[in-house]
Design a protein around this motif. Structure first.
Motif, PDB file in Angstrom:
ATOM      1  N   ASP A  72     -12.449 -27.638 -42.329  1.00  0.00           N
ATOM      2  CA  ASP A  72     -12.204 -27.265 -43.716  1.00  0.00           C
ATOM      3  C   ASP A  72     -12.289 -28.483 -44.630  1.00  0.00           C
ATOM      4  O   ASP A  72     -12.840 -28.402 -45.733  1.00  0.00           O
ATOM      5  CB  ASP A  72     -10.820 -26.615 -43.824  1.00  0.00           C
ATOM      6  CG  ASP A  72     -10.530 -26.127 -45.219  1.00  0.00           C
ATOM      7  OD1 ASP A  72     -11.319 -25.314 -45.746  1.00  0.00           O
ATOM      8  OD2 ASP A  72      -9.512 -26.557 -45.815  1.00  0.00           O
ATOM      9  N   ARG A  73     -11.758 -29.615 -44.179  1.00  0.00           N
ATOM     10  CA  ARG A  73     -11.826 -30.828 -44.983  1.00  0.00           C
ATOM     11  C   ARG A  73     -13.277 -31.287 -45.150  1.00  0.00           C
ATOM     12  O   ARG A  73     -13.690 -31.702 -46.245  1.00  0.00           O
ATOM     13  CB  ARG A  73     -10.987 -31.933 -44.351  1.00  0.00           C
ATOM     14  CG  ARG A  73     -10.882 -33.170 -45.220  1.00  0.00           C
ATOM     15  CD  ARG A  73      -9.838 -34.150 -44.719  1.00  0.00           C
ATOM     16  NE  ARG A  73     -10.059 -34.572 -43.353  1.00  0.00           N
ATOM     17  CZ  ARG A  73      -9.298 -34.206 -42.312  1.00  0.00           C
ATOM     18  NH1 ARG A  73      -8.259 -33.399 -42.489  1.00  0.00           N
ATOM     19  NH2 ARG A  73      -9.555 -34.643 -41.102  1.00  0.00           N
ATOM     20  N   ARG A  74     -14.069 -31.210 -44.073  1.00  0.00           N
ATOM     21  CA  ARG A  74     -15.487 -31.586 -44.183  1.00  0.00           C
ATOM     22  C   ARG A  74     -16.220 -30.675 -45.165  1.00  0.00           C
ATOM     23  O   ARG A  74     -17.022 -31.140 -45.984  1.00  0.00           O
ATOM     24  CB  ARG A  74     -16.150 -31.492 -42.800  1.00  0.00           C
ATOM     25  CG  ARG A  74     -15.775 -32.592 -41.862  1.00  0.00           C
ATOM     26  CD  ARG A  74     -16.694 -32.604 -40.647  1.00  0.00           C
ATOM     27  NE  ARG A  74     -16.114 -33.382 -39.576  1.00  0.00           N
ATOM     28  CZ  ARG A  74     -15.662 -32.893 -38.442  1.00  0.00           C
ATOM     29  NH1 ARG A  74     -15.729 -31.598 -38.212  1.00  0.00           N
ATOM     30  NH2 ARG A  74     -15.152 -33.679 -37.518  1.00  0.00           N
ATOM     31  N   THR A  75     -15.945 -29.378 -45.074  1.00  0.00           N
ATOM     32  CA  THR A  75     -16.585 -28.442 -45.999  1.00  0.00           C
ATOM     33  C   THR A  75     -16.186 -28.726 -47.436  1.00  0.00           C
ATOM     34  O   THR A  75     -17.022 -28.708 -48.351  1.00  0.00           O
ATOM     35  CB  THR A  75     -16.208 -26.996 -45.624  1.00  0.00           C
ATOM     36  OG1 THR A  75     -16.558 -26.755 -44.259  1.00  0.00           O
ATOM     37  CG2 THR A  75     -16.931 -25.997 -46.504  1.00  0.00           C
ATOM     38  N   ARG A  76     -14.889 -28.997 -47.654  1.00  0.00           N
ATOM     39  CA  ARG A  76     -14.416 -29.275 -49.011  1.00  0.00           C
ATOM     40  C   ARG A  76     -15.013 -30.569 -49.576  1.00  0.00           C
ATOM     41  O   ARG A  76     -15.448 -30.621 -50.732  1.00  0.00           O
ATOM     42  CB  ARG A  76     -12.888 -29.354 -49.018  1.00  0.00           C
ATOM     43  CG  ARG A  76     -12.296 -29.488 -50.414  1.00  0.00           C
ATOM     44  CD  ARG A  76     -10.783 -29.429 -50.396  1.00  0.00           C
ATOM     45  NE  ARG A  76     -10.206 -30.547 -49.669  1.00  0.00           N
ATOM     46  CZ  ARG A  76      -9.622 -30.465 -48.483  1.00  0.00           C
ATOM     47  NH1 ARG A  76      -9.537 -29.290 -47.864  1.00  0.00           N
ATOM     48  NH2 ARG A  76      -9.121 -31.527 -47.893  1.00  0.00           N
TER      49      ARG A  76
END
Length: 201
Positions: A121-125
């Motif tokens: 999720d952090r990579r996507t954000r």
């Protein structure tokens, strides 16, 4: 381009991080309440929880295998299987050492699995924020270029109008000089003055 700034409450920020511990703690508390209400050493309750746990694990295995495997459904089923196993042991056992040990293990596994999704999720954000920033910079550059181009066109038009006005004033002043020959202008290919058109009419 102005963005709306939304300040999230601190509870909303820490709730996802606390969810695995809350879930396993809730299962442990409910299992100990169940233990106090007659589940201790109840063979039927132990068989029931074992069957439910195995069934949930089988459902997770079926959901994760195949072309149309859904990782969300599989993860939910495996989590339910682990929760049921923890509840069964905590409800059947008479002491607190084994339920607490299983609670620690279940919490560690839950955080290990959640950390993987948090990283994704952090990579996507971060990728989305980088993409938005690049688009914002690109649009700002286009706006700057168009502003410079528009300003240049306005200045060129203003300079041209001032030049045309100065030329018209100079030609008018020259036409009023004694000995001015309008025919010389026509011979040179210059446009006729309005005063010349009025005189010829």
């Amino acid at each position: 381009m102005n963005e709306q700034i939304v300040a999230r409450h601190w509870l909303a920020l820490i709730a996802p991080k606390a969810a695995p511990a809350l879930a396993t703690s809730t299962v442990l508390i409910l299992a100990r309440i169940w233990n106090a209400n007659g589940a201790e050493h109840s063979l039927g309750n132990a068989v029931l929880m074992t069957a439910l746990s195995i069934g949930a694990a089988a459902a997770g295995a079926c959901a994760s295998v195949g072309r149309a495997g859904d990782p969300v459904i599989a993860g939910t089923a495996f989590a339910a299987s682990g929760g049921l196993a923890l509840a069964g042991v905590a409800g059947y056992a008479d002491g607190m050492s084994l339920p607490l040990l299983l609670w620690v293990l279940a919490t560690a596994v839950a955080y290990g699995l959640a950390a993987r999704y948090w990283r994704q999720d952090r990579r996507t954000r971060v990728s989305h924020e980088r993409h938005v920033s690049e688009r914002r910079e690109e649009h700002a550059h286009i706006e700057r270029v168009e502003t410079i181009r528009g300003t240049t066109q306005i200045e060129v038009a203003r300079t041209g109008a001032a030049y045309a006005e100065s030329l018209a004033q100079a030609l008018t002043a020259r036409a009023m000089l004694p000995g001015f020959d309008p025919a010389a202008l026509e011979t040179a290919g210059l446009p006729e003055l309005p005063t010349t058109e009025r005189k010829s009419a």
